[in-house]
Write an enzyme that holds these catalytic residues in place. Structure first.
Site, PDB file in Angstrom:
ATOM      1  N   THR A   1     -51.184  13.047 -22.386  1.00  0.00           N
ATOM      2  CA  THR A   1     -52.212  13.724 -21.614  1.00  0.00           C
ATOM      3  C   THR A   1     -51.639  13.939 -20.215  1.00  0.00           C
ATOM      4  O   THR A   1     -50.584  13.389 -19.872  1.00  0.00           O
ATOM      5  CB  THR A   1     -53.505  12.885 -21.524  1.00  0.00           C
ATOM      6  OG1 THR A   1     -53.169  11.564 -21.089  1.00  0.00           O
ATOM      7  CG2 THR A   1     -54.211  12.820 -22.858  1.00  0.00           C
TER       8      THR A   1
ATOM      9  N   TYR B   1     -58.297  35.373 -22.038  1.00  0.00           N
ATOM     10  CA  TYR B   1     -57.853  34.882 -23.354  1.00  0.00           C
ATOM     11  C   TYR B   1     -56.361  35.133 -23.460  1.00  0.00           C
ATOM     12  O   TYR B   1     -55.900  36.238 -23.153  1.00  0.00           O
ATOM     13  CB  TYR B   1     -58.578  35.632 -24.483  1.00  0.00           C
ATOM     14  CG  TYR B   1     -59.556  34.737 -25.205  1.00  0.00           C
ATOM     15  CD1 TYR B   1     -59.096  33.586 -25.846  1.00  0.00           C
ATOM     16  CD2 TYR B   1     -60.902  35.020 -25.236  1.00  0.00           C
ATOM     17  CE1 TYR B   1     -59.986  32.758 -26.498  1.00  0.00           C
ATOM     18  CE2 TYR B   1     -61.800  34.186 -25.889  1.00  0.00           C
ATOM     19  CZ  TYR B   1     -61.332  33.046 -26.517  1.00  0.00           C
ATOM     20  OH  TYR B   1     -62.200  32.224 -27.148  1.00  0.00           O
TER      21      TYR B   1
ATOM     22  N   ASP C   1     -46.256   8.375 -27.731  1.00  0.00           N
ATOM     23  CA  ASP C   1     -47.488   8.803 -27.060  1.00  0.00           C
ATOM     24  C   ASP C   1     -47.522   8.079 -25.711  1.00  0.00           C
ATOM     25  O   ASP C   1     -47.903   6.904 -25.627  1.00  0.00           O
ATOM     26  CB  ASP C   1     -48.699   8.443 -27.916  1.00  0.00           C
ATOM     27  CG  ASP C   1     -50.003   8.961 -27.307  1.00  0.00           C
ATOM     28  OD1 ASP C   1     -50.007   9.241 -26.080  1.00  0.00           O
ATOM     29  OD2 ASP C   1     -51.004   9.068 -28.031  1.00  0.00           O
TER      30      ASP C   1
ATOM     31  N   GLU D   1     -54.152  33.950 -26.347  1.00  0.00           N
ATOM     32  CA  GLU D   1     -53.587  33.380 -27.576  1.00  0.00           C
ATOM     33  C   GLU D   1     -52.142  33.812 -27.740  1.00  0.00           C
ATOM     34  O   GLU D   1     -51.802  34.980 -27.528  1.00  0.00           O
ATOM     35  CB  GLU D   1     -54.430  33.798 -28.786  1.00  0.00           C
ATOM     36  CG  GLU D   1     -55.727  33.028 -28.835  1.00  0.00           C
ATOM     37  CD  GLU D   1     -56.694  33.517 -29.887  1.00  0.00           C
ATOM     38  OE1 GLU D   1     -56.283  34.294 -30.764  1.00  0.00           O
ATOM     39  OE2 GLU D   1     -57.864  33.127 -29.808  1.00  0.00           O
TER      40      GLU D   1
ATOM     41  N   LYS E   1     -53.771  11.078 -16.538  1.00  0.00           N
ATOM     42  CA  LYS E   1     -53.843   9.629 -16.286  1.00  0.00           C
ATOM     43  C   LYS E   1     -52.885   9.314 -15.129  1.00  0.00           C
ATOM     44  O   LYS E   1     -53.111   9.806 -14.019  1.00  0.00           O
ATOM     45  CB  LYS E   1     -53.538   8.868 -17.579  1.00  0.00           C
ATOM     46  CG  LYS E   1     -54.577   9.158 -18.678  1.00  0.00           C
ATOM     47  CD  LYS E   1     -54.363   8.325 -19.916  1.00  0.00           C
ATOM     48  CE  LYS E   1     -55.466   8.498 -20.930  1.00  0.00           C
ATOM     49  NZ  LYS E   1     -55.194   9.549 -21.935  1.00  0.00           N
TER      50      LYS E   1
ATOM     51  N   ARG F   1     -57.374  17.456 -16.678  1.00  0.00           N
ATOM     52  CA  ARG F   1     -57.548  16.939 -18.038  1.00  0.00           C
ATOM     53  C   ARG F   1     -56.933  17.919 -19.015  1.00  0.00           C
ATOM     54  O   ARG F   1     -57.434  19.019 -19.216  1.00  0.00           O
ATOM     55  CB  ARG F   1     -59.033  16.755 -18.348  1.00  0.00           C
ATOM     56  CG  ARG F   1     -59.750  15.842 -17.375  1.00  0.00           C
ATOM     57  CD  ARG F   1     -61.102  15.430 -17.898  1.00  0.00           C
ATOM     58  NE  ARG F   1     -60.930  14.441 -18.937  1.00  0.00           N
ATOM     59  CZ  ARG F   1     -60.741  13.140 -18.698  1.00  0.00           C
ATOM     60  NH1 ARG F   1     -60.693  12.678 -17.478  1.00  0.00           N
ATOM     61  NH2 ARG F   1     -60.590  12.297 -19.700  1.00  0.00           N
TER      62      ARG F   1
HETATM   63  N1  DSN Z   1     -59.672   7.332 -23.539  1.00  0.00           N
HETATM   64  C1  DSN Z   1     -58.311   7.062 -23.172  1.00  0.00           C
HETATM   65  C2  DSN Z   1     -58.176   5.788 -22.416  1.00  0.00           C
HETATM   66  O1  DSN Z   1     -59.077   5.451 -21.657  1.00  0.00           O
HETATM   67  O2  DSN Z   1     -57.175   5.096 -22.548  1.00  0.00           O
HETATM   68  C3  DSN Z   1     -57.402   7.101 -24.338  1.00  0.00           C
HETATM   69  O3  DSN Z   1     -57.577   8.280 -25.008  1.00  0.00           O
END
Ligand code: DSN
Length: 422
Positions: free
Chosen positions: A228, A56, A202, A58, A231, A237
């Protein structure tokens, strides 16, 4: 998953181990075209499965609420420094659990419930968390939404400006989940400045392209960059928020203690590794190949008579409108899946059909690029898609089976990172 690769898991929980093994086979044998997915490296996989998850933590490096953080602090500080260096930003927070919590933290930092916020409408290619009605962000805040032009599928920056000046939103989001074209961050910044809004870029989908120099960066334009990490960036993730120094305290406070508890340290480690990989010349080559592959695939699909939203792509993503092929997006996506080609059905702008049964299919090239496919392979990929969509329209299952065999054959020649069995 072979027992020798994960002996403890196979011995303790063979049932679960068999599910993972099946997933490894699936990921190895199929042509994965979901634009938000990828293959992480073996190094990222290893970092994400370490004893760091036993802790942990925090707080932030040097300011924790738990002792024993000597090593965790170094891991998180390294990830932060790498994020700052890679994206050219003053401040980075690597703790958000994923994209939606990251965006929620932005609301917490800059808005109060009931305030007006602005983003691209979900059916136009935006994201749920940009103020869309069914999301908490659209019910706790007053979401106003922009879209694309009906004639060319491109963002109408004049309309965005008009809406921003009429509504004066606290926050303007740019970016989304089904945008095949370059985002003009400078144009959004000038609109946000005029409207007195905080601009949030974003870049979840295109973060890897930005890191690799294959898409312009929002670093000089946006107040906050949300992304994120899994991707095009090809990490575990997770998510990051990056910002100018003036917003650093507000962002950190919003993530912890505002919204989250302890960070997922094993994920932070995986992010650090992915950021290190993304700073290498090979990643720059990957990012440019992702785009070259998408352009080649778009051209090959157009040649085969497909309608593409905005007429093509500038990035990793292609949005196909299947109306003229006489088949719905969901039917096509399921048929493609049976043919070993994994996509997702998706609304297209001004879609007359419902989101759960829309007109489009969304595809992208990050995963196939990570496996080493190049533009020379894209005509074959487009052929498979075309044959599978036609087979879906006719209910021709044997044709889908034949395509699946061809796909499996090709993928066997391109081992996937992190999947030793492929
Ligand atoms: N779920 C994602 C996507 O596939 O684009 C976006 O959050």
């Amino acid at each position: 998953m072979s027992a020798s690769r994960h002996p403890a898991l196979s011995a303790t929980d063979p049932e679960l181990a068999s599910f993972v093994a099946a997933e490894e086979v699936l990921q190895a044998q199929t042509l994965r075209l979901i634009p938000s997915e990828n293959y992480v490296s073996a190094a990222v996989l290893e970092a994400s499965g370490t004893v760091l998850q036993n802790k942990y933590s925090e707080g932030y490096p040097g300011r924790r609420y738990y002792e024993g953080q000597q090593n965790i602090d170094r891991v998180e500080a390294l990830a932060v420094e790498r994020a700052k260096g890679l994206f050219g930003v003053d401040h980075a927070n690597v703790q958000p659990y994923s994209g939606s919590p990251a965006n929620l933290a932005v609301y917490l930092a800059f808005a109060k419930p009931g305030d007006t916020v602005m983003g691209m409408a979900l059916p136009m290619g935006g994201h749920l968390t940009h103020g869309w009605g069914v999301s908490a962000t659209g019910s706790w805040f007053r979401g106003v939404q922009y879209g694309v032009r009906p004639d060319n599928g491109l963002i109408d920056y004049d309309a965005v400006r008009e809406l921003a000046l009429a509504e004066r939103p606290k926050i303007i989001f740019c970016g989304g989940t089904a945008l095949p074209r370059t985002i003009d961050f400078a144009a959004f910044a000038s609109i946000a400045e005029e409207a007195g809004s905080v601009l949030v870029a974003d870049v979840a989908h295109i973060a890897g392209l930005i890191a690799g120099g294959a898409h312009p960066s929002p670093a000089d334009h946006a107040d906050v960059i949300s992304t994120t990490t899994h991707k095009t960036l090809r990490g575990p993730r997770g998510a990051m928020l990056m910002c100018r120094e003036e917003h650093a305290k507000a962002i950190d406070k919003a993530v912890f203690p505002g919204l989250q508890g302890g960070p997922h340290n094993q994920t932070t480690a995986g992010i650090a590794v992915a950021l290190h990989e993304a700073a290498q010349p090979s990643f720059t080559a990957y990012a440019h190949t992702v785009v070259a592959n998408a352009k080649a695939l778009a051209a090959a699909l157009l040649e085969r008579g497909f309608d593409l939203v905005s007429g093509g792509t500038d990035n990793h993503l292609i949005l196909m409108d299947l109306t003229s092929r006489g088949v719905a997006g969901k039917v096509a996506a399921k048929a493609l899946d049976r043919a070993g080609i994994v996509v997702n059905y998706n609304t297209v702008p001004f879609d007359p059909r419902k989101p759960f049964d829309p007109s489009g299919v969304r595809i992208g090239t990050p995963s196939l690029t990570s496996r080493g496919l190049t533009a020379a392979h894209m005509p074959a990929v487009a052929d498979w898609i075309s044959r599978a969509v036609d087979a879906a329209a006719k209910g021709d299952e044997p044709a889908l089976g034949a395509i699946r065999a061809e796909v499996t054959d090709l993928m066997a020649a391109f081992p996937a990172p992190g999947l030793p069995l492929s």
